[in-house]
Design an enzyme around this catalytic site. Structure first.
Site, PDB file in Angstrom:
ATOM      1  N   ASN A 102     -17.588 -18.543 -22.605  1.00 38.75           N
ATOM      2  CA  ASN A 102     -18.667 -19.425 -22.156  1.00 38.75           C
ATOM      3  C   ASN A 102     -19.726 -18.835 -21.170  1.00 38.75           C
ATOM      4  O   ASN A 102     -19.413 -17.852 -20.549  1.00 38.75           O
ATOM      5  CB  ASN A 102     -17.938 -20.445 -21.236  1.00 38.75           C
ATOM      6  CG  ASN A 102     -16.864 -21.371 -22.242  1.00 38.75           C
ATOM      7  OD1 ASN A 102     -16.749 -21.184 -23.563  1.00 38.75           O
ATOM      8  ND2 ASN A 102     -15.943 -22.220 -21.787  1.00 38.75           N
ATOM      9  N   ASP A 104     -21.281 -20.817 -19.166  1.00 39.73           N
ATOM     10  CA  ASP A 104     -21.756 -22.053 -18.359  1.00 39.73           C
ATOM     11  C   ASP A 104     -21.448 -21.855 -16.783  1.00 39.73           C
ATOM     12  O   ASP A 104     -21.751 -22.832 -15.813  1.00 39.73           O
ATOM     13  CB  ASP A 104     -21.146 -23.117 -18.894  1.00 39.73           C
ATOM     14  CG  ASP A 104     -19.752 -23.277 -18.846  1.00 39.73           C
ATOM     15  OD1 ASP A 104     -18.951 -22.389 -18.252  1.00 39.73           O
ATOM     16  OD2 ASP A 104     -19.128 -23.980 -19.684  1.00 39.73           O
ATOM     17  N   HIS A 119     -20.061 -13.345 -23.458  1.00 43.09           N
ATOM     18  CA  HIS A 119     -21.110 -13.660 -24.040  1.00 43.09           C
ATOM     19  C   HIS A 119     -22.238 -13.902 -23.175  1.00 43.09           C
ATOM     20  O   HIS A 119     -23.317 -14.563 -23.330  1.00 43.09           O
ATOM     21  CB  HIS A 119     -21.085 -14.928 -25.021  1.00 43.09           C
ATOM     22  CG  HIS A 119     -20.095 -14.778 -26.322  1.00 43.09           C
ATOM     23  ND1 HIS A 119     -19.486 -15.549 -26.876  1.00 43.09           N
ATOM     24  CD2 HIS A 119     -19.681 -13.482 -26.946  1.00 43.09           C
ATOM     25  CE1 HIS A 119     -18.615 -15.018 -27.997  1.00 43.09           C
ATOM     26  NE2 HIS A 119     -18.965 -13.990 -27.973  1.00 43.09           N
ATOM     27  N   CYS A 147     -42.112 -10.301 -18.322  1.00 40.04           N
ATOM     28  CA  CYS A 147     -41.165  -9.500 -17.313  1.00 40.04           C
ATOM     29  C   CYS A 147     -42.303  -8.837 -16.611  1.00 40.04           C
ATOM     30  O   CYS A 147     -43.502  -8.394 -16.784  1.00 40.04           O
ATOM     31  CB  CYS A 147     -40.734  -8.298 -18.314  1.00 40.04           C
ATOM     32  SG  CYS A 147     -40.217  -6.808 -17.458  1.00 40.04           S
ATOM     33  N   ASN A 213      -5.325 -26.401 -28.040  1.00 43.11           N
ATOM     34  CA  ASN A 213      -6.719 -26.653 -28.825  1.00 43.11           C
ATOM     35  C   ASN A 213      -6.233 -28.064 -29.361  1.00 43.11           C
ATOM     36  O   ASN A 213      -5.127 -28.053 -30.000  1.00 43.11           O
ATOM     37  CB  ASN A 213      -7.071 -25.771 -29.966  1.00 43.11           C
ATOM     38  CG  ASN A 213      -8.310 -25.812 -30.487  1.00 43.11           C
ATOM     39  OD1 ASN A 213      -8.723 -27.002 -30.740  1.00 43.11           O
ATOM     40  ND2 ASN A 213      -9.134 -24.782 -30.490  1.00 43.11           N
ATOM     41  N   GLU A 215      -7.575 -29.058 -32.177  1.00 47.13           N
ATOM     42  CA  GLU A 215      -7.676 -28.954 -33.520  1.00 47.13           C
ATOM     43  C   GLU A 215      -6.986 -27.592 -34.145  1.00 47.13           C
ATOM     44  O   GLU A 215      -6.895 -26.764 -33.188  1.00 47.13           O
ATOM     45  CB  GLU A 215      -8.928 -28.694 -34.329  1.00 47.13           C
ATOM     46  CG  GLU A 215     -10.013 -29.975 -33.689  1.00 47.13           C
ATOM     47  CD  GLU A 215      -9.857 -31.136 -34.750  1.00 47.13           C
ATOM     48  OE1 GLU A 215      -9.065 -30.892 -35.630  1.00 47.13           O
ATOM     49  OE2 GLU A 215     -10.413 -32.046 -34.283  1.00 47.13           O
TER      50      GLU A 215
HETATM   51  C1  BJW Z   1     -10.952 -28.291 -27.503  1.00 49.72           C
HETATM   52  C2  BJW Z   1     -11.372 -29.367 -26.600  1.00 49.72           C
HETATM   53  C3  BJW Z   1     -10.498 -29.868 -25.496  1.00 49.72           C
HETATM   54  C4  BJW Z   1     -12.730 -29.097 -28.161  1.00 49.72           C
HETATM   55  N1  BJW Z   1      -9.392 -29.035 -25.167  1.00 49.72           N
HETATM   56  N2  BJW Z   1      -9.771 -27.854 -26.962  1.00 49.72           N
HETATM   57  C5  BJW Z   1     -16.313  -9.483 -38.217  1.00 49.72           C
HETATM   58  C6  BJW Z   1     -16.249 -10.303 -39.316  1.00 49.72           C
HETATM   59  C7  BJW Z   1     -17.038 -11.553 -39.585  1.00 49.72           C
HETATM   60  C8  BJW Z   1     -18.341 -11.422 -38.850  1.00 49.72           C
HETATM   61  C9  BJW Z   1     -18.357 -10.497 -38.015  1.00 49.72           C
HETATM   62  C10 BJW Z   1     -17.440  -9.668 -37.485  1.00 49.72           C
HETATM   63  N3  BJW Z   1     -18.022  -8.956 -36.302  1.00 49.72           N
HETATM   64  C11 BJW Z   1     -19.208  -9.483 -35.969  1.00 49.72           C
HETATM   65  C12 BJW Z   1     -19.452 -10.565 -36.829  1.00 49.72           C
HETATM   66  C13 BJW Z   1     -20.790 -11.157 -36.783  1.00 49.72           C
HETATM   67  C14 BJW Z   1     -20.688 -12.040 -35.695  1.00 49.72           C
HETATM   68  C15 BJW Z   1     -19.463 -13.467 -36.018  1.00 49.72           C
HETATM   69  O1  BJW Z   1     -18.499 -13.307 -35.453  1.00 49.72           O
HETATM   70  N4  BJW Z   1     -19.757 -14.310 -36.784  1.00 49.72           N
HETATM   71  C16 BJW Z   1     -18.978 -15.166 -36.967  1.00 49.72           C
HETATM   72  C17 BJW Z   1     -19.805 -16.615 -37.152  1.00 49.72           C
HETATM   73  C18 BJW Z   1     -18.103 -15.142 -38.277  1.00 49.72           C
HETATM   74  N5  BJW Z   1     -20.425 -11.644 -34.354  1.00 49.72           N
HETATM   75  C19 BJW Z   1     -21.511 -11.096 -33.492  1.00 49.72           C
HETATM   76  O2  BJW Z   1     -22.745 -10.922 -34.090  1.00 49.72           O
HETATM   77  C20 BJW Z   1     -21.203 -10.657 -32.255  1.00 49.72           C
HETATM   78  N6  BJW Z   1     -21.756  -9.498 -32.101  1.00 49.72           N
HETATM   79  C21 BJW Z   1     -21.104  -8.353 -32.449  1.00 49.72           C
HETATM   80  O3  BJW Z   1     -19.992  -8.377 -33.050  1.00 49.72           O
HETATM   81  O4  BJW Z   1     -21.857  -7.107 -32.247  1.00 49.72           O
HETATM   82  C22 BJW Z   1     -21.372  -5.918 -32.938  1.00 49.72           C
HETATM   83  C23 BJW Z   1     -22.408  -5.642 -33.708  1.00 49.72           C
HETATM   84  C24 BJW Z   1     -23.678  -5.481 -33.513  1.00 49.72           C
HETATM   85  C25 BJW Z   1     -24.406  -5.101 -34.409  1.00 49.72           C
HETATM   86  C26 BJW Z   1     -24.253  -4.692 -35.411  1.00 49.72           C
HETATM   87  C27 BJW Z   1     -22.838  -4.378 -35.770  1.00 49.72           C
HETATM   88  C28 BJW Z   1     -21.894  -5.084 -35.077  1.00 49.72           C
HETATM   89  C29 BJW Z   1     -21.751 -11.548 -31.255  1.00 49.72           C
HETATM   90  C30 BJW Z   1     -21.325 -12.952 -31.164  1.00 49.72           C
HETATM   91  C31 BJW Z   1     -22.105 -13.662 -30.263  1.00 49.72           C
HETATM   92  C32 BJW Z   1     -21.905 -15.137 -30.166  1.00 49.72           C
HETATM   93  N7  BJW Z   1     -22.728 -15.805 -29.349  1.00 49.72           N
HETATM   94  C33 BJW Z   1     -22.598 -17.288 -29.402  1.00 49.72           C
HETATM   95  C34 BJW Z   1     -24.198 -17.894 -28.673  1.00 49.72           C
HETATM   96  C35 BJW Z   1     -23.896 -17.444 -27.018  1.00 49.72           C
HETATM   97  C36 BJW Z   1     -25.230 -18.077 -26.569  1.00 49.72           C
HETATM   98  C37 BJW Z   1     -25.170 -19.701 -26.549  1.00 49.72           C
HETATM   99  O5  BJW Z   1     -24.512 -20.167 -26.188  1.00 49.72           O
HETATM  100  O6  BJW Z   1     -26.199 -20.157 -27.276  1.00 49.72           O
HETATM  101  O7  BJW Z   1     -21.531 -17.557 -28.303  1.00 49.72           O
HETATM  102  S1  BJW Z   1     -22.218 -18.157 -30.821  1.00 49.72           S
HETATM  103  C38 BJW Z   1     -20.991 -19.238 -30.026  1.00 49.72           C
HETATM  104  O8  BJW Z   1     -19.635 -19.274 -30.615  1.00 49.72           O
HETATM  105  C39 BJW Z   1     -21.011 -18.985 -28.475  1.00 49.72           C
HETATM  106  C40 BJW Z   1     -19.568 -19.142 -28.223  1.00 49.72           C
HETATM  107  O9  BJW Z   1     -19.204 -18.446 -27.059  1.00 49.72           O
HETATM  108  C41 BJW Z   1     -18.935 -18.642 -29.430  1.00 49.72           C
HETATM  109  C42 BJW Z   1     -17.500 -19.229 -29.769  1.00 49.72           C
HETATM  110  O10 BJW Z   1     -17.365 -20.536 -29.715  1.00 49.72           O
HETATM  111  P1  BJW Z   1     -16.078 -21.349 -29.160  1.00 49.72           P
HETATM  112  O11 BJW Z   1     -16.158 -21.137 -27.655  1.00 49.72           O
HETATM  113  O12 BJW Z   1     -14.949 -20.783 -29.996  1.00 49.72           O
HETATM  114  O13 BJW Z   1     -16.818 -22.916 -29.523  1.00 49.72           O
HETATM  115  P2  BJW Z   1     -16.436 -23.792 -30.896  1.00 49.72           P
HETATM  116  O14 BJW Z   1     -17.409 -24.887 -30.619  1.00 49.72           O
HETATM  117  O15 BJW Z   1     -16.364 -22.869 -32.115  1.00 49.72           O
HETATM  118  O16 BJW Z   1     -14.909 -24.103 -30.678  1.00 49.72           O
HETATM  119  C43 BJW Z   1     -14.661 -25.161 -29.736  1.00 49.72           C
HETATM  120  C44 BJW Z   1     -13.003 -25.424 -29.841  1.00 49.72           C
HETATM  121  O17 BJW Z   1     -12.609 -26.045 -28.774  1.00 49.72           O
HETATM  122  C45 BJW Z   1     -12.484 -26.208 -31.164  1.00 49.72           C
HETATM  123  O18 BJW Z   1     -11.626 -25.389 -31.948  1.00 49.72           O
HETATM  124  C46 BJW Z   1     -12.479 -27.606 -30.516  1.00 49.72           C
HETATM  125  O19 BJW Z   1     -11.181 -28.134 -31.585  1.00 49.72           O
HETATM  126  C47 BJW Z   1     -11.775 -26.877 -29.350  1.00 49.72           C
HETATM  127  N8  BJW Z   1     -11.709 -28.235 -28.315  1.00 49.72           N
HETATM  128  N9  BJW Z   1     -12.429 -29.929 -27.122  1.00 49.72           N
HETATM  129  C48 BJW Z   1      -9.109 -27.850 -26.048  1.00 49.72           C
HETATM  130  N10 BJW Z   1     -10.812 -30.908 -24.610  1.00 49.72           N
HETATM  131 ZN    ZN Z   2     -39.738  -5.575 -19.424  1.00 50.85          ZN
END
Ligand code: BJW
Ligand code: ZN
Length: 253
Positions: A102, A104, A119, A147, A213, A215
Site C-alpha cells: 500500500n 497510503d 510500491h 523538477c 481475505n 475472497e
Molecule cells: C479484503 C477486504 C477486507 C477487500 N478484508 N480482504 C511475473 C509473472 C507475471 C507478471 C510479472 C511477473 N513479474 C513482474 C510482472 C509484471 C507485473 C505484474 O505482476 N503483473 C501482474 C498483473 C501479473 N509486475 C511489475 O511490473 C512489478 N515490477 C517488476 O516486477 O519489476 C521487475 C522488472 C522491471 C522491468 C523489467 C523486468 C522486470 C511492479 C508492480 C507494481 C504494482 N503497482 C501497483 C500500482 C501502485 C501505484 C498505485 O497505487 O497506483 O500497486 S498495481 C496495484 O496492485 C498496486 C497494489 O499495490 C498492487 C497489489 O494489489 P493488492 O494490494 O493485492 O489489491 P487488489 O485490489 O488486487 O486486492 C485486494 C484484495 O483485498 C482482494 O483479494 C479482496 O478480496 C481483498 N479485500 N476488502 C480483507 N475488508
Molecule cells: Zn529532475
C-alpha cells in the site's frame, strides 16, 4: 475456517513473524482496492492508461490528476482496526516485519514503525528524469509541476507496472519471508509480482502461512489457514487471542 487454537499457538510460539498487506487492509478505511469488481479502482480505470511509465509519458496531466485525486482520498482516510492490530502484534516479537504494497501511509499513521513499502508512497513526488525528490509542489501552477533541478516532470513516488521495486525494501522483504516461522498475507489478491511470491517463499521455507481475505485467491490453496473475513474484524480478534495467550503464560511462569 475460524481462528483455531493451532493458529493462535503458532503465532504465540513464533519468534520470526512477517506480514504482507495489500489494498484490502485499507478498504475498511474507505480507500478503494484495485481489483474488486464493483468498487475497485480498476473497475473504472484501465491500469495501462494510468499506472505505467508509458501512460505518464503519453498523458502526464491525466496521470498526475488521478494521483492527486487519490492522494486526497488517502489523506482524508483514517487507519482502521486492522492497522492498529498489527501495531499491537508487533510489540510481542523481536523479529517482526511488516511488508506493505500500500502507498497510503495508513500503517505509519497507525503507529507501525518497521515497515517496508514495496510500491512506494503517494505522499512523495520525484522527478521522472533525474529521480530527485521534491520537498513540496504547487497544485495551482503548471501540472505536473517541474523538477527544480533539471526541469523534468514530477511524478508520484510509486512503483508502476514494468518498474523495479525499491532494492533495499525488496531484499529485506525476501529475507523476512525466508526466515519467518509464521507469515500472514492480509487483504491482497496476490496477483502482482514480485510481492505475490513472498507468501510462497515463506511457505517453501517452512513458515505457517495464514491468509486473511474476504475472497479466495490463488494463494488460498497453499495457505495453512485461510480466514475468510474482513481484516478489520478478524485480525483484532486473532491478535487479542495471541496476546492473551502470551500474557497468561507469562503470568503462569
Ligand atoms: C479484503 C477486504 C477486507 C477487500 N478484508 N480482504 C511475473 C509473472 C507475471 C507478471 C510479472 C511477473 N513479474 C513482474 C510482472 C509484471 C507485473 C505484474 O505482476 N503483473 C501482474 C498483473 C501479473 N509486475 C511489475 O511490473 C512489478 N515490477 C517488476 O516486477 O519489476 C521487475 C522488472 C522491471 C522491468 C523489467 C523486468 C522486470 C511492479 C508492480 C507494481 C504494482 N503497482 C501497483 C500500482 C501502485 C501505484 C498505485 O497505487 O497506483 O500497486 S498495481 C496495484 O496492485 C498496486 C497494489 O499495490 C498492487 C497489489 O494489489 P493488492 O494490494 O493485492 O489489491 P487488489 O485490489 O488486487 O486486492 C485486494 C484484495 O483485498 C482482494 O483479494 C479482496 O478480496 C481483498 N479485500 N476488502 C480483507 N475488508
Ligand atoms: Zn529532475
Amino acid at each position: 475456517m475460524g481462528i483455531s487454537d493451532e493458529l493462535v499457538e503458532r503465532l504465540r510460539a513464533a519468534e520470526h513473524v512477517a506480514v504482507l498487506t495489500g489494498a484490502g487492509v485499507s478498504a475498511e478505511s474507505g480507500v478503494p482496492t484495485f481489483r474488486d469488481a464493483q468498487t475497485g479502482l480498476w473497475a473504472n480505470y484501465d491500469p495501462a492508461e494510468l499506472a505505467t511509465p508509458q501512460a505518464f509519458l503519453r498523458n502526464p496531466r491525466l496521470v498526475w490528476d488521478w494521483y492527486a485525486y487519490r492522494r486526497q482520498t488517502v489523506e482524508a482516510a483514517q487507519p482502521n482496526e486492522a492497522h492498529y492490530a498489527l501495531v499491537d502484534l508487533e510489540q510481542h516479537y523481536s523479529d517482526f516485519t511488516l511488508i506493505t504494497q500500500n502507498i497510503d501511509s495508513l500503517h505509519w499513521r497507525a503507529g507501525s514503525r518497521d515497515l517496508l513499502e514495496l510500491h512506494g508512497n503517494i505522499s512523495r513526488v520525484r522527478c521522472f528524469e533525474c529521480a530527485t525528490y521534491a520537498p513540496g509542489w504547487d497544485e495551482e501552477g503548471e501540472l505536473p509541476p517541474r523538477c527544480a533541478r533539471c526541469g523534468g516532470l514530477l511524478r508520484p513516488d510509486v512503483v508502476w507496472f514494468g518498474e523495479g521495486l525499491p532494492d533495499q525494501a525488496l531484499r529485506l522483504a525476501y529475507e523476512a519471508a525466508q526466515r519467518s516461522q509464521v507469515f500472514l498475507s492480509v487483504g491482497t489478491s496476490a496477483i502482482v509480482q514480485p510481492a505475490a511470491s513472498l507468501p510462497l517463499i515463506a511457505r517453501r521455507s517452512g513458515a505457517y502461512l495464514i491468509e486473511i481475505n474476504v475472497e479466495e485467491t490463488s494463494l488460498s490453496v497453499f495457505a495453512d489457514c485461510w480466514l475468510q473475513d474482513q481484516a478489520g474484524t478478524v485480525l483484532p480478534e486473532l491478535v487479542r487471542r495471541v496476546i492473551r495467550d502470551i500474557q497468561s503464560r507469562e503470568e503462569g511462569a
